[in-house]
Design an enzyme around this catalytic site. Structure first.
Site, PDB file in Angstrom:
ATOM      1  N   HIS A   1      -3.833 -12.971   3.648  1.00  0.00           N
ATOM      2  CA  HIS A   1      -4.966 -13.383   2.803  1.00  0.00           C
ATOM      3  C   HIS A   1      -5.339 -14.843   3.079  1.00  0.00           C
ATOM      4  CE1 HIS A   1      -3.102 -10.304  -0.059  1.00  0.00           C
ATOM      5  NE2 HIS A   1      -4.311  -9.835   0.144  1.00  0.00           N
TER       6      HIS A   1
ATOM      7  N   LEU B   1      -0.913 -12.860  -3.079  1.00  0.00           N
ATOM      8  CA  LEU B   1      -1.429 -13.390  -1.816  1.00  0.00           C
ATOM      9  C   LEU B   1      -0.331 -13.725  -0.813  1.00  0.00           C
ATOM     10  CD1 LEU B   1      -4.144 -15.778  -3.320  1.00  0.00           C
ATOM     11  CD2 LEU B   1      -4.407 -13.398  -2.587  1.00  0.00           C
TER      12      LEU B   1
ATOM     13  N   SER C   1       0.886  -6.830   0.662  1.00  0.00           N
ATOM     14  CA  SER C   1       1.416  -7.075  -0.694  1.00  0.00           C
ATOM     15  C   SER C   1       2.481  -6.037  -1.013  1.00  0.00           C
ATOM     16  CB  SER C   1       0.296  -6.991  -1.724  1.00  0.00           C
ATOM     17  OG  SER C   1      -0.723  -7.900  -1.367  1.00  0.00           O
ATOM     18  N   ARG C   2       2.347  -4.832  -0.434  1.00  0.00           N
ATOM     19  CA  ARG C   2       3.303  -3.763  -0.737  1.00  0.00           C
ATOM     20  C   ARG C   2       4.654  -3.970  -0.043  1.00  0.00           C
ATOM     21  NH1 ARG C   2      -1.718  -0.419  -1.065  1.00  0.00           N
ATOM     22  NH2 ARG C   2      -1.777   0.377  -3.195  1.00  0.00           N
TER      23      ARG C   2
ATOM     24  N   MET D   1      -6.692  -8.249  -3.984  1.00  0.00           N
ATOM     25  CA  MET D   1      -6.095  -7.711  -5.216  1.00  0.00           C
ATOM     26  C   MET D   1      -4.907  -8.592  -5.609  1.00  0.00           C
ATOM     27  SD  MET D   1      -6.653  -3.646  -5.179  1.00  0.00           S
ATOM     28  CE  MET D   1      -5.283  -3.150  -4.152  1.00  0.00           C
ATOM     29  N   GLY D   2      -4.876  -9.811  -5.080  1.00  0.00           N
ATOM     30  CA  GLY D   2      -3.827 -10.757  -5.464  1.00  0.00           C
ATOM     31  C   GLY D   2      -2.532 -10.522  -4.714  1.00  0.00           C
TER      32      GLY D   2
ATOM     33  N   MET E   1       1.750  -8.087   7.539  1.00  0.00           N
ATOM     34  CA  MET E   1       1.841  -8.606   6.171  1.00  0.00           C
ATOM     35  C   MET E   1       1.073  -7.703   5.214  1.00  0.00           C
ATOM     36  SD  MET E   1       2.176 -12.569   6.227  1.00  0.00           S
ATOM     37  CE  MET E   1       3.278 -13.358   7.383  1.00  0.00           C
TER      38      MET E   1
HETATM   39  O1  PAF Z   1      -8.071  -4.851   0.660  1.00  0.00           O
HETATM   40  C1  PAF Z   1      -7.997  -5.050  -0.571  1.00  0.00           C
HETATM   41  O2  PAF Z   1      -7.221  -5.855  -1.059  1.00  0.00           O
HETATM   42  C2  PAF Z   1      -8.894  -4.240  -1.508  1.00  0.00           C
HETATM   43  O3  PAF Z   1      -9.068  -2.953  -1.045  1.00  0.00           O
HETATM   44  C3  PAF Z   1     -10.244  -4.923  -1.787  1.00  0.00           C
HETATM   45  C4  PAF Z   1     -11.090  -5.054  -0.527  1.00  0.00           C
HETATM   46  C5  PAF Z   1     -10.020  -6.301  -2.386  1.00  0.00           C
HETATM   47  C6  PAF Z   1     -11.056  -4.095  -2.797  1.00  0.00           C
HETATM   48  O4  PAF Z   1     -10.373  -3.952  -4.002  1.00  0.00           O
END
Ligand code: PAF
Length: 288
Positions: free
Chosen positions: A45, A41, A192-193, A38-39, A190
């Site tokens: 990721h 990064l 994103s939140r 979901m970006g 790690m």
């Molecule tokens: O883990 C995530 O970032 C999300 O739940 C995913 C797997 C990209 C689905 O939107």
């Protein structure tokens, strides 16, 4: 003739174009790796991306803040979006797939996928929309990108189990690759939140990984009562400003059913709100 790997990242937002590219990769017998995100990064990721680059001929990273996995009172609107700086991190990646909401869910959209049973525990209890949204979007991404391999992090342990069930039950032709949690040097998993956290809250957030470590140490020293371990974790998390425990679960890592004793392979999973961020973390206790 086999197409040589291009050096520049190609950004694709249309589903039909993505499908055409994947079809052309497959025609050339190139293996496709997909890293769904979901970006926003981070190293977690990028570690998934690294695994894909190491094993697949072509790597596709998707960035899509999936609205169907957020509940009405959750952080969909404020979820961090930083496409430009994400792009700069995608060295070596072939395709960035970043569809719009309208492309993924047109106004007459009707179809959702629901994995049963394992979604009733842990995060599924407090976030009832989460896994329906995740399985739906992941199935759509699999159908669009048609990857041979897909990469997911073990921080979202339950999400991984849900996607494994989806792949097995719906006979999908994709190999799921589990990648261990990546932590900051001080232990914070790690996420994103983590971006939402103030300096003080970030300090407080360290109590998740610390209490998991303490639990592991106690288990190693012979404590097996899940209640004792769970109380210990609660103690480690409580009494700090802005902390709200959603769950502490000591459970079977496949079924997510709670255990009374830590015996056999066991998952310890936490979800804790620290200030504005709902954080999750977990550890696996191998057979004892
Ligand atoms: O883990 C995530 O970032 C999300 O739940 C995913 C797997 C990209 C689905 O939107």
């Amino acid at each position: 003739m086999m197409e040589t790997k291009t050096q520049t990242l190609q950004a694709v937002s249309s589903i039909s174009e993505m499908k055409e590219i994947s079809q052309s990769f497959r025609k050339q017998n190139l293996t496709i790796g997909l890293v769904p995100t979901m970006g926003c990064l981070h190293e977690g990721h990028l570690n998934l991306v690294k695994r894909s680059l190491e094993t697949c001929d072509r790597t596709v990273v998707s960035i899509f803040v999936n609205p169907t996995q957020f509940g009405p009172d959750e952080d969909l609107d404020t979820y961090p979006r930083q496409l430009q700086s994400d792009i700069e991190k995608l060295e070596g990646v072939d395709i960035l797939f970043h569809p719009s909401n309208e492309e993924m869910y047109p106004t007459d959209y009707k179809t959702y996928v629901q994995v049963q049973d394992i979604t009733e525990h842990l995060c599924g209890k407090s976030r009832p929309d989460l896994f329906k949204g995740v399985s739906t979007v992941v199935l759509k991404l699999f159908n669009i990108v048609r990857p041979h391999n897909a990469y997911f992090g073990e921080k979202d342990w339950q999400q991984l189990a849900v996607i494994e069930a989806l792949v097995e039950d719906l006979n999908l032709d994709v190999v799921l690759n589990r990648v261990p949690i990546v932590r900051e040097p001080d232990g914070l998993a790690m996420s994103s939140r983590n971006q939402y956290l103030s300096q003080q809250e970030r300090q407080t957030a360290l109590s998740l990984s610390r209490s998991l470590k303490e639990a592991r140490d106690n288990i190693r020293q012979g404590t097996t009562s899940a209640k004792v371990i769970s109380d210990l974790i609660r103690q480690g998390l409580s009494g700090k400003e802005g902390v709200e425990i959603d769950y502490i679960s000591i459970c079977d890592p496949k079924t997510f059913r709670g255990k009374e004793q830590v015996c056999g392979r066991t998952l310890i999973a936490l979800a804790v709100k620290v200030g504005p961020s709902r954080l999750i973390d977990n550890c696996i206790i191998e057979e004892i």
